[in-house]
Motif scaffolding. Structure first.
Motif: not given
Length: 411
Positions: A133-155
């Motif tokens: 799980f990883a915390t997202y810097g923009l909203d401070g929420r912690t997401y399971r990695l495959d649902r992370h707003p940024s990492m799930s869309r890494h280029p």
């Protein structure tokens, strides 16, 4: 020299450098296996890191680079060798293959079990029952990695799987198992008796990280391989009995250039904040104008071209590397900040960086470093992972900006 690590990108290498340095451990990072004269420039060195490009290359190139680094580090007498990965385990079967790298290291050292620390609590990364799980810097929420707003869309390496056991098992023929939190107290016994393969170890707190550090350091009588993010260094450094160093403040430096290849929304917010504070913004095709702005005392941002097609990552790295060379050659930039893990090693090599040591702390996992170049000169440089830092990090890196002089050029 007891401690060593290979990092699969430069941002990760300086993250570990920061952990050891602030813990009072003398450490330096090199871009390739260091020569004796390079080591001599750092008397009393206790930890050597090698910053590689494993995160962005295929299996064959990764294997060559990693084995050369491993041979050099064990040849220096390192007892504990870390394969340092991003705290979000950026990896795929084709690019930056962590599982394959650990299998190669396991064979090279004839080591049956390779422990892999899954969590990095100080950076908001948590591993529980093998899931990351990883915390997202923009909203401070912690997401399971495959649902992370940024990492799930890494280029380059989008997170498709949060279960580290399943992810690593897809990359290697070695068995991959996990040691969940309820069994963490059995880590010593498990490492001694487990079947050969990779062992993913949960971590939610600093106490869990410390338990991992005690277990692996106790086993490091001969070269012993471990893997994980900078939390490995946190767990180990706390056991060495050194006097922690205070974090130094960063002096203002208007002649600062930011080179950004990151597509992270966190970095995008930092770039926007810096532009509002007076940084001049240019594309890589307008490097000459960026040099003139620096000459006029205006901090600048050089951004990657708008390129998202096939192979765009390599083109972006080449464009930013060429821009870095041009800007450094003209001599007006005295401080560099490189945004993006995929970009970092390419830019460092383009600048002729041979080694770095920590100078001051910009943000957690973003140290400002003194870099020694291959021409004998030095520059100040920081490498920032896409997810790292508060919105004002880039403004803080320059120390000041001049809003009235701000200008932007799309290039």
């Amino acid at each position: 020299m007891r401690l060593a690590y290979y990092a699969d990108d430069f941002t990760g290498a300086t993250d570990v450098l920061e952990r050891y340095t602030l813990a009072g451990v003398s450490a330096a990072v090199f871009l390739s296996p260091p020569e004796p004269a390079e080591l001599a420039a750092y008397p009393g060195l206790e930890c050597v890191g090698i910053a590689g490009s494993g995160r962005i290359v295929g299996i064959q190139e990764l294997e060559r680079e990693w084995l050369a680094a491993l041979s050099a580090l064990t040849g220096l007498g390192a007892a504990l060798v870390q394969y340092k990965v991003c705290s979000t385990f950026d990896s795929s079967a084709r690019v930056g293959n962590i599982g394959h790298a650990l299998a190669v290291g396991s064979r090279a050292l004839a080591q049956d079990v390779v422990p892999v620390l899954g969590g990095c609590p100080h950076l908001g990364r948590y591993c529980c029952f093998g899931n990351l799980f990883a915390t997202y810097g923009l909203d401070g929420r912690t997401y399971r990695l495959d649902r992370h707003p940024s990492m799930s869309r890494h280029p380059t390496t989008p997170a498709r799987e949060a279960d580290l056991v399943r992810m690593l098992a897809s990359q290697t023929s070695l068995p991959v198992r996990s040691l969940p939190l309820p069994q963490l107290e059995d880590l010593d016994a498990t490492l001694a008796t487990a079947e050969p393969g990779l062992l993913v170890v949960d971590a939610l707190t600093d106490e869990h990280v410390g338990a991992f550090g005690r277990s692996v350091l106790g086993r490091a009588q001969t070269p012993y391989l471990v893997a994980g993010p900078s939390s490995v260094a946190v767990g180990v450094a706390g056991l060495l009995g050194r006097t922690p160093l205070p974090a130094s403040t960063v002096d203002p430096e208007p002649a600062t250039v930011v080179l950004s290849g990151s597509r992270s929304p966190v970095t995008a917010e930092q770039l926007s904040h810096a532009e509002s504070a007076g940084f001049a913004v240019f594309r890589t095709s307008a490097t000459g104008q960026a040099v003139r702005a620096l000459r006029d005392g205006v901090p600048v941002i050089v951004r990657a071209p708008n390129d998202q097609g096939h192979g765009s990552g390599a083109r972006i790295r080449r464009a930013l590397a060429a821009a870095a060379r041009r800007i450094h050659r003209d001599g007006f930039a005295r401080r560099f900040v490189v945004c993006g893990g995929d970009t970092s090693t390419s830019v460092a090599r383009a600048l002729g960086v041979r080694s770095v040591s920590m100078l001051a702390r910009l943000a957690d996992a973003v140290p400002l470093c003194t870099a020694r170049l291959d021409d004998g000169s030095t520059i100040e440089i920081a490498f920032k992972g896409g997810q790292m830092g508060a919105p004002d990090l880039l403004v803080d890196a320059a120390g000041s900006a001049t809003p009235a002089a701000a200008r932007s050029c799309p290039g």
